[in-house]
Design an enzyme around this catalytic site. Structure first.
Site, PDB file in Angstrom:
ATOM      1  N   LYS A   1      54.811  47.546  32.792  1.00 10.99           N
ATOM      2  CA  LYS A   1      55.941  47.581  35.355  1.00 10.99           C
ATOM      3  C   LYS A   1      54.699  47.483  36.347  1.00 10.99           C
ATOM      4  O   LYS A   1      54.971  46.792  36.899  1.00 10.99           O
ATOM      5  CB  LYS A   1      56.642  48.710  35.067  1.00 10.99           C
ATOM      6  CG  LYS A   1      57.982  49.009  33.737  1.00 10.99           C
ATOM      7  CD  LYS A   1      59.024  49.989  34.619  1.00 10.99           C
ATOM      8  CE  LYS A   1      58.594  51.555  34.462  1.00 10.99           C
ATOM      9  NZ  LYS A   1      57.608  52.035  32.968  1.00 10.99           N
TER      10      LYS A   1
ATOM     11  N   ARG B   1      65.404  56.016  37.733  1.00 17.95           N
ATOM     12  CA  ARG B   1      65.936  56.474  36.444  1.00 17.95           C
ATOM     13  C   ARG B   1      65.830  56.672  35.472  1.00 17.95           C
ATOM     14  O   ARG B   1      66.721  57.529  35.029  1.00 17.95           O
ATOM     15  CB  ARG B   1      63.965  56.697  36.409  1.00 17.95           C
ATOM     16  CG  ARG B   1      63.104  56.396  36.337  1.00 17.95           C
ATOM     17  CD  ARG B   1      61.546  57.171  36.250  1.00 17.95           C
ATOM     18  NE  ARG B   1      60.793  57.545  35.509  1.00 17.95           N
ATOM     19  CZ  ARG B   1      60.024  57.311  35.416  1.00 17.95           C
ATOM     20  NH1 ARG B   1      59.680  56.361  36.378  1.00 17.95           N
ATOM     21  NH2 ARG B   1      59.208  56.899  35.044  1.00 17.95           N
TER      22      ARG B   1
ATOM     23  N   ARG C   1      45.504  53.617  28.040  1.00 20.25           N
ATOM     24  CA  ARG C   1      45.435  53.118  29.083  1.00 20.25           C
ATOM     25  C   ARG C   1      44.398  53.545  30.406  1.00 20.25           C
ATOM     26  O   ARG C   1      43.377  54.621  29.456  1.00 20.25           O
ATOM     27  CB  ARG C   1      46.583  52.972  29.350  1.00 20.25           C
ATOM     28  CG  ARG C   1      46.731  52.866  31.301  1.00 20.25           C
ATOM     29  CD  ARG C   1      47.615  53.239  31.477  1.00 20.25           C
ATOM     30  NE  ARG C   1      48.702  53.971  31.998  1.00 20.25           N
ATOM     31  CZ  ARG C   1      49.718  54.073  31.927  1.00 20.25           C
ATOM     32  NH1 ARG C   1      51.191  53.440  32.717  1.00 20.25           N
ATOM     33  NH2 ARG C   1      50.349  55.057  32.212  1.00 20.25           N
TER      34      ARG C   1
ATOM     35  N   ARG D   1      45.164  59.199  32.837  1.00 19.97           N
ATOM     36  CA  ARG D   1      45.870  59.266  33.277  1.00 19.97           C
ATOM     37  C   ARG D   1      45.969  60.627  32.443  1.00 19.97           C
ATOM     38  O   ARG D   1      46.485  60.841  31.269  1.00 19.97           O
ATOM     39  CB  ARG D   1      47.080  58.938  32.827  1.00 19.97           C
ATOM     40  CG  ARG D   1      47.455  58.170  34.987  1.00 19.97           C
ATOM     41  CD  ARG D   1      48.639  57.325  34.541  1.00 19.97           C
ATOM     42  NE  ARG D   1      50.190  57.582  34.341  1.00 19.97           N
ATOM     43  CZ  ARG D   1      51.029  56.697  34.287  1.00 19.97           C
ATOM     44  NH1 ARG D   1      50.829  55.456  35.111  1.00 19.97           N
ATOM     45  NH2 ARG D   1      52.368  57.171  33.689  1.00 19.97           N
TER      46      ARG D   1
ATOM     47  N   ARG E   1      57.747  61.424  27.731  1.00 20.88           N
ATOM     48  CA  ARG E   1      58.165  60.785  28.611  1.00 20.88           C
ATOM     49  C   ARG E   1      59.162  59.307  27.667  1.00 20.88           C
ATOM     50  O   ARG E   1      60.075  59.010  28.160  1.00 20.88           O
ATOM     51  CB  ARG E   1      57.203  59.612  28.538  1.00 20.88           C
ATOM     52  CG  ARG E   1      56.274  60.736  30.179  1.00 20.88           C
ATOM     53  CD  ARG E   1      54.795  60.134  29.970  1.00 20.88           C
ATOM     54  NE  ARG E   1      55.247  58.948  30.552  1.00 20.88           N
ATOM     55  CZ  ARG E   1      53.825  58.045  30.478  1.00 20.88           C
ATOM     56  NH1 ARG E   1      52.397  58.447  30.108  1.00 20.88           N
ATOM     57  NH2 ARG E   1      53.251  56.882  30.931  1.00 20.88           N
TER      58      ARG E   1
HETATM   59  P1  AP5 Z   1      51.034  49.660  33.234  1.00 23.21           P
HETATM   60  O1  AP5 Z   1      51.844  48.436  33.388  1.00 23.21           O
HETATM   61  O2  AP5 Z   1      50.779  50.470  33.576  1.00 23.21           O
HETATM   62  O3  AP5 Z   1      52.772  50.035  32.161  1.00 23.21           O
HETATM   63  P2  AP5 Z   1      53.954  50.973  32.998  1.00 23.21           P
HETATM   64  O4  AP5 Z   1      55.456  50.796  32.458  1.00 23.21           O
HETATM   65  O5  AP5 Z   1      53.583  50.820  33.936  1.00 23.21           O
HETATM   66  O6  AP5 Z   1      53.838  52.306  31.841  1.00 23.21           O
HETATM   67  P3  AP5 Z   1      53.959  53.720  32.872  1.00 23.21           P
HETATM   68  O7  AP5 Z   1      52.928  54.569  31.831  1.00 23.21           O
HETATM   69  O8  AP5 Z   1      53.418  53.607  34.857  1.00 23.21           O
HETATM   70  O9  AP5 Z   1      55.330  53.881  32.992  1.00 23.21           O
HETATM   71  P4  AP5 Z   1      55.474  55.526  33.721  1.00 23.21           P
HETATM   72  O10 AP5 Z   1      57.338  55.031  33.852  1.00 23.21           O
HETATM   73  O11 AP5 Z   1      55.687  55.857  32.507  1.00 23.21           O
HETATM   74  O12 AP5 Z   1      55.466  55.873  34.690  1.00 23.21           O
HETATM   75  P5  AP5 Z   1      55.373  56.319  36.194  1.00 23.21           P
HETATM   76  O13 AP5 Z   1      53.808  56.022  36.491  1.00 23.21           O
HETATM   77  O14 AP5 Z   1      56.561  54.580  36.793  1.00 23.21           O
HETATM   78  O15 AP5 Z   1      50.749  49.398  31.741  1.00 23.21           O
HETATM   79  C1  AP5 Z   1      50.352  50.042  30.035  1.00 23.21           C
HETATM   80  C2  AP5 Z   1      49.176  49.534  29.379  1.00 23.21           C
HETATM   81  O16 AP5 Z   1      49.927  49.019  28.472  1.00 23.21           O
HETATM   82  C3  AP5 Z   1      48.335  49.443  30.480  1.00 23.21           C
HETATM   83  O17 AP5 Z   1      46.984  49.979  30.131  1.00 23.21           O
HETATM   84  C4  AP5 Z   1      48.043  47.763  30.523  1.00 23.21           C
HETATM   85  O18 AP5 Z   1      46.818  47.363  30.341  1.00 23.21           O
HETATM   86  C5  AP5 Z   1      48.530  47.978  29.502  1.00 23.21           C
HETATM   87  N1  AP5 Z   1      49.345  46.438  29.077  1.00 23.21           N
HETATM   88  C6  AP5 Z   1      49.794  46.051  30.153  1.00 23.21           C
HETATM   89  N2  AP5 Z   1      50.737  44.965  29.830  1.00 23.21           N
HETATM   90  C7  AP5 Z   1      50.286  43.819  28.865  1.00 23.21           C
HETATM   91  C8  AP5 Z   1      50.857  42.413  28.069  1.00 23.21           C
HETATM   92  N3  AP5 Z   1      51.354  42.773  28.142  1.00 23.21           N
HETATM   93  N4  AP5 Z   1      49.918  43.041  26.987  1.00 23.21           N
HETATM   94  C9  AP5 Z   1      48.751  43.866  26.135  1.00 23.21           C
HETATM   95  N5  AP5 Z   1      48.838  44.895  27.040  1.00 23.21           N
HETATM   96  C10 AP5 Z   1      49.222  45.385  28.166  1.00 23.21           C
HETATM   97  O19 AP5 Z   1      56.093  57.487  35.746  1.00 23.21           O
HETATM   98  C11 AP5 Z   1      55.131  59.196  36.027  1.00 23.21           C
HETATM   99  C12 AP5 Z   1      56.039  59.619  36.008  1.00 23.21           C
HETATM  100  O20 AP5 Z   1      56.303  60.538  37.977  1.00 23.21           O
HETATM  101  C13 AP5 Z   1      57.682  60.162  34.740  1.00 23.21           C
HETATM  102  O21 AP5 Z   1      56.928  60.344  33.964  1.00 23.21           O
HETATM  103  C14 AP5 Z   1      57.633  61.080  36.241  1.00 23.21           C
HETATM  104  O22 AP5 Z   1      57.681  62.720  36.008  1.00 23.21           O
HETATM  105  C15 AP5 Z   1      56.876  60.948  37.606  1.00 23.21           C
HETATM  106  N6  AP5 Z   1      58.532  59.839  37.655  1.00 23.21           N
HETATM  107  C16 AP5 Z   1      57.978  58.503  38.647  1.00 23.21           C
HETATM  108  N7  AP5 Z   1      59.403  58.174  38.795  1.00 23.21           N
HETATM  109  C17 AP5 Z   1      60.619  58.638  38.861  1.00 23.21           C
HETATM  110  C18 AP5 Z   1      61.555  59.117  39.249  1.00 23.21           C
HETATM  111  N8  AP5 Z   1      62.476  57.656  39.500  1.00 23.21           N
HETATM  112  N9  AP5 Z   1      62.683  59.800  38.656  1.00 23.21           N
HETATM  113  C19 AP5 Z   1      61.810  60.968  38.584  1.00 23.21           C
HETATM  114  N10 AP5 Z   1      60.249  61.056  38.050  1.00 23.21           N
HETATM  115  C20 AP5 Z   1      60.143  60.193  38.592  1.00 23.21           C
HETATM  116 MG    MG Z   2      53.355  52.001  35.799  1.00 25.43          MG
END
Ligand code: AP5
Ligand code: MG
Ligand code: ZN
Length: 217
Positions: free
Chosen positions: A13, A88, A127, A160, A171
């Site tokens: 994402k 979410r 990552r 992270r 997660r």
């Molecule tokens: P990346 O693009 O970083 O993946 P992502 O989908 O953004 O994964 P996240 O871990 O950021 O998602 P998340 O939903 O758990 O975390 P968030 O920060 O939102 O890619 C991942 C890796 O793969 C990278 O190394 C990249 O280089 C590689 N990659 C990407 N695409 C690729 C491809 N096509 N081919 C090969 N490699 C690739 O949330 C974190 C925390 O915040 C949550 O756990 C929660 O505690 C809190 N939080 C956030 N939003 C909310 C909400 N709405 N409600 C409640 N709590 C929330």
């Molecule tokens: Mg992300």
């Protein structure tokens, strides 16, 4: 365009959002990034959110919805926005519907990036993030030219704290239980587009463009 990016942790994402907003000229709104920034600045909200992020659990809806309400009310969102990591939970999705109605806006599309759990674990544990500009790297799939440093700004890279295998598994469970039902919610409204996130990054971007009726190369 008013867009939502859905998908499990590690689906890509953040990676795709960075690329999409450069093409669409709309703000990228990541609740995860907002929480991490608040934690590193030591604000009251950051202090409250920290334990949830560390444990891989969701921050309570009251806090998260309030943040989105403030953010979407800002002037730069009048011409569109890309939500990454929000909503979410069903409660968040319903709160977003109410908020958009108040703002007299409508969702254009929800883009669901899909990838299998085994791949998600490899992606997340490998990552690395830039501490200065937030650029996203991967030790195998998108390695920086100089180990440990960002290609864009030279900042140092870090892992992270929620990317340990144990927290990643938590997660993924939380995603399955609380977020996956949103796929059906948006499908039922005719807003869902599904994209295979297991493809190389540029191919995922092309598929997202196609889903939005855009021709990019
Ligand atoms: P990346 O693009 O970083 O993946 P992502 O989908 O953004 O994964 P996240 O871990 O950021 O998602 P998340 O939903 O758990 O975390 P968030 O920060 O939102 O890619 C991942 C890796 O793969 C990278 O190394 C990249 O280089 C590689 N990659 C990407 N695409 C690729 C491809 N096509 N081919 C090969 N490699 C690739 O949330 C974190 C925390 O915040 C949550 O756990 C929660 O505690 C809190 N939080 C956030 N939003 C909310 C909400 N709405 N409600 C409640 N709590 C929330
Ligand atoms: Mg992300
Ligand atoms: Zn950087």
């Amino acid at each position: 365009m008013q867009l939502v990016l859905l998908g499990p942790p590690g689906a890509g994402k953040g990676t795709q959002a960075d690329a999409l907003v450069k093409k669409l000229f709309i703000p990228h709104i990541s609740t995860g990034e907002i929480f991490r920034a608040a934690i590193s600045m030591g604000t009251a909200m950051g202090k409250e959110a920290k334990s949830y992020l560390d444990e891989g659990k969701l921050v309570p809806d009251e806090i998260t919805v309030g943040i989105i309400k403030d953010r979407l009310s800002q002037a730069d969102c009048r011409a569109g926005f890309l939500l990454d990591g929000f909503p979410r939970t069903l409660q968040q999705a319903k709160a977003l519907d109410v908020l958009l109605k108040e703002l007299e806006l409508q969702l254009t599309k929800t883009l669901n990036i899909e990838a299998p759990p085994d791949l998600l674990i490899v992606r997340l544990t490998g990552r690395r993030m830039c501490s200065k500009c937030g650029a996203i790297y991967h030790l195998l799939y998108n390695a920086p030219q100089n180990e440990g440093f960002c290609d864009v700004c030279g900042g140092s890279l870090y892992q992270r704290s929620d990317d340990s295998e144990e927290t990643v598994r938590r997660r993924l469970d939380v995603y399955k239980e609380q977020t996956e039902p949103l796929i059906e919610y948006y499908f039922a409204q005719g807003l869902l587009a599904r994209v295979n996130g297991a493809l190389p990054m540029n191919e995922v971007l092309l598929a997202l463009g196609q889903a939005l009726g855009q021709k990019w190369n």
